[in-house]
Design a protein around this motif. Structure first.
Motif, short mmCIF file in Angstrom:
data_model
loop_
_atom_site.label_atom_id
_atom_site.label_comp_id
_atom_site.label_asym_id
_atom_site.label_seq_id
_atom_site.Cartn_x
_atom_site.Cartn_y
_atom_site.Cartn_z
N GLU A 2 0.85 -1.18 0.00
CA GLU A 2 0.00 0.00 0.00
C GLU A 2 0.88 1.23 0.00
O GLU A 2 1.95 1.24 0.55
CB GLU A 2 -0.88 0.01 1.25
CG GLU A 2 -1.79 -1.20 1.31
CD GLU A 2 -2.30 -1.39 2.71
OE1 GLU A 2 -2.97 -0.48 3.20
OE2 GLU A 2 -2.02 -2.40 3.31
N THR A 220 -2.96 -0.35 7.31
CA THR A 220 -4.10 0.31 6.69
C THR A 220 -4.62 1.42 7.59
O THR A 220 -4.92 2.53 7.13
CB THR A 220 -5.21 -0.72 6.41
OG1 THR A 220 -4.67 -1.74 5.58
CG2 THR A 220 -6.39 -0.07 5.73
N GLN A 261 -6.56 -1.45 -1.12
CA GLN A 261 -5.96 -2.65 -1.70
C GLN A 261 -6.96 -3.45 -2.50
O GLN A 261 -6.60 -4.37 -3.21
CB GLN A 261 -5.32 -3.49 -0.60
CG GLN A 261 -6.28 -3.96 0.46
CD GLN A 261 -5.59 -4.20 1.80
OE1 GLN A 261 -4.53 -3.67 2.05
NE2 GLN A 261 -6.20 -4.99 2.65
MG LIG Z 1 -4.19 -3.68 5.37
#
Ligand SMILES: [Mg+2]
Ligand SMILES: Nc1ncnc2c1ncn2[C@@H]1O[C@H](COP(=O)(O)OP(=O)(O)O)[C@@H](O)[C@H]1O
Length: 364
Positions: A2, A220, A261
């Motif tokens: 990411e 995240t 993602q």
């Molecule tokens: Mg993640």
């Protein structure tokens, strides 16, 4: 993997009006790395240079509005002669013609991309260096964004264990507790889950930052916190600042994009349509303002830009063009030109491959 794509667009200080500027969707890290390869300019004859100079002189006399929309398209004489048979005398030399960058024909765009980006990666690097040099030469400083976060803490209040399962009983208890909670009675014991604890750091400009961590370590969550998109139910502490401005004074959406993602696409659209659509949604930011400033300074200093660089910059700075050179460029650089007219696809329809889809996603 990411990433926070924050360096594609930047805040401007140096460009008069203090507005955001895009660096042609290109990470500065790419621009800075590596040296430029050999230039094609050196191999050209004098007659070519004279003709080019003449065209430039003509363009420079235009009023600013038209000047920003006119550039020189270079074509091999053979191709040009085929297009206009009356012009057969020019065999073997370069042809230059003035074009309206908003009205480039499909063939012209393709020919341009084919010629300038023959070997996608190498040529791209050289071309980006040229773009950068052109901006540097007149002393325009591209604005940058630095993201700092200090003592960032994110906590979730939630049920754990069997109490967290979505059973009928639990759902009923949640409703009851919710109602009681409104009256100020706290019955259910919710656990506090600390996802991020006291972390500080910075995302520096002109760098690509890679964030690594085991699953469920909070990657995240950190990226969402930096982009200002955390789930409102989460408790947070600490501060995130863009160029020193906290999130409530800065609009991160203008300089940062969080790309999830998971790929979200319209399966029925082709790759090219998807990119065209996205390019139009994103707009050109203040590229146009940068270009006007650039042209003004170059005129003052008597600098003549390279035709391909000028054409590219002008064509990618125009708003409201349905299918743009920007899209052709993206397709080429990401190696998506082979599937440009294939549908993206979804669970029900077979479309492009997984890797291709990832590339489409990051470019959107
Ligand atoms: Mg993640
Ligand atoms: N909104 C939320 N409510 C409750 N728990 C959450 C929430 N968001 C994330 N978590 C928990 O925080 C932890 C870290 O999640 P995440 O940031 O997605 O990790 P990573 O991306 O590193 O895999 C996980 O255990 C996840 O279950």
């Amino acid at each position: 993997m990411e990433k926070v794509w924050d360096s594609g667009r930047r805040m401007s200080r140096s460009i008069g009006r203090g507005m955001g500027v895009e660096t042609w969707g290109v990470d500065e890290a790419f621009l800075q790395g590596g040296g430029g390869g050999g230039s094609r300019r050196g191999s050209r004859g004098r007659a070519d240079d004279d003709e080019e100079a003449l065209r430039w002189a003509a363009i420079e006399r235009l009023p600013t509005y038209s000047r920003m929309r006119t550039s020189i398209l270079q074509a091999e004489a053979a191709a040009a002669a085929a297009a206009s048979p009356t012009d057969g005398a020019a065999e073997g030399k370069q042809q230059y013609k003035e074009v309206d960058v908003r009205k480039l024909a499909v063939g012209e765009r393709q020919e341009f991309i084919e010629r300038v980006f023959r070997v996608a990666e190498e040529d791209n690097q050289r071309f980006l260096r040229k773009l950068r040099d052109r901006i540097d030469r007149v002393g325009i400083e591209l604005p940058t964004v630095e993201v700092r976060f200090e003592r960032l803490t994110v906590q979730a209040r939630c049920h754990v264990g069997s109490r967290a399962l979505p059973t009928l009983l639990n759902a009923a208890r949640n409703i009851a507790e919710g109602a009681l909670g409104l009256l100020g009675v706290r019955l259910g014991r919710q656990a506090t889950l600390t996802i991020l604890k006291d972390i500080s750091g910075a995302v520096r400009p002109s760098r690509m930052t890679l964030l690594l961590g085991p699953p469920s370590s909070g990657k995240t969550t950190l990226l969402l916190a930096l982009a200002g998109k955390l789930d409102p139910s989460l408790a947070r502490g600490g501060e995130v600042a863009y160029n020193g401005f906290p999130l409530d004074e800065f609009v991160p959406q203008k300089t940062a994009a969080y790309i999830s993602q998971t790929d979200v696409h319209v399966g029925e659209m082709t790759v090219k349509e998807t990119l065209d659509f996205s390019a139009r949604c994103q707009g050109v930011g203040t590229k146009y303002d940068l270009l006007t400033e650039l042209a003004r300074r170059e005129k003052e200093a008597g600098i003549r830009p390279e035709p391909e660089v000028d054409l590219f910059m002008k064509a990618t700075s125009m708003e409201g063009v349905e299918s743009s050179l920007q899209t052709d460029y993206t397709l080429r650089i990401l190696g998506l030109d082979i599937c440009a007219d294939t549908i993206v696809g979804d669970q029900m329809q077979r479309g492009i491959s997984g890797g291709q889809k990832k590339r489409v996603t990051t470019e959107r």
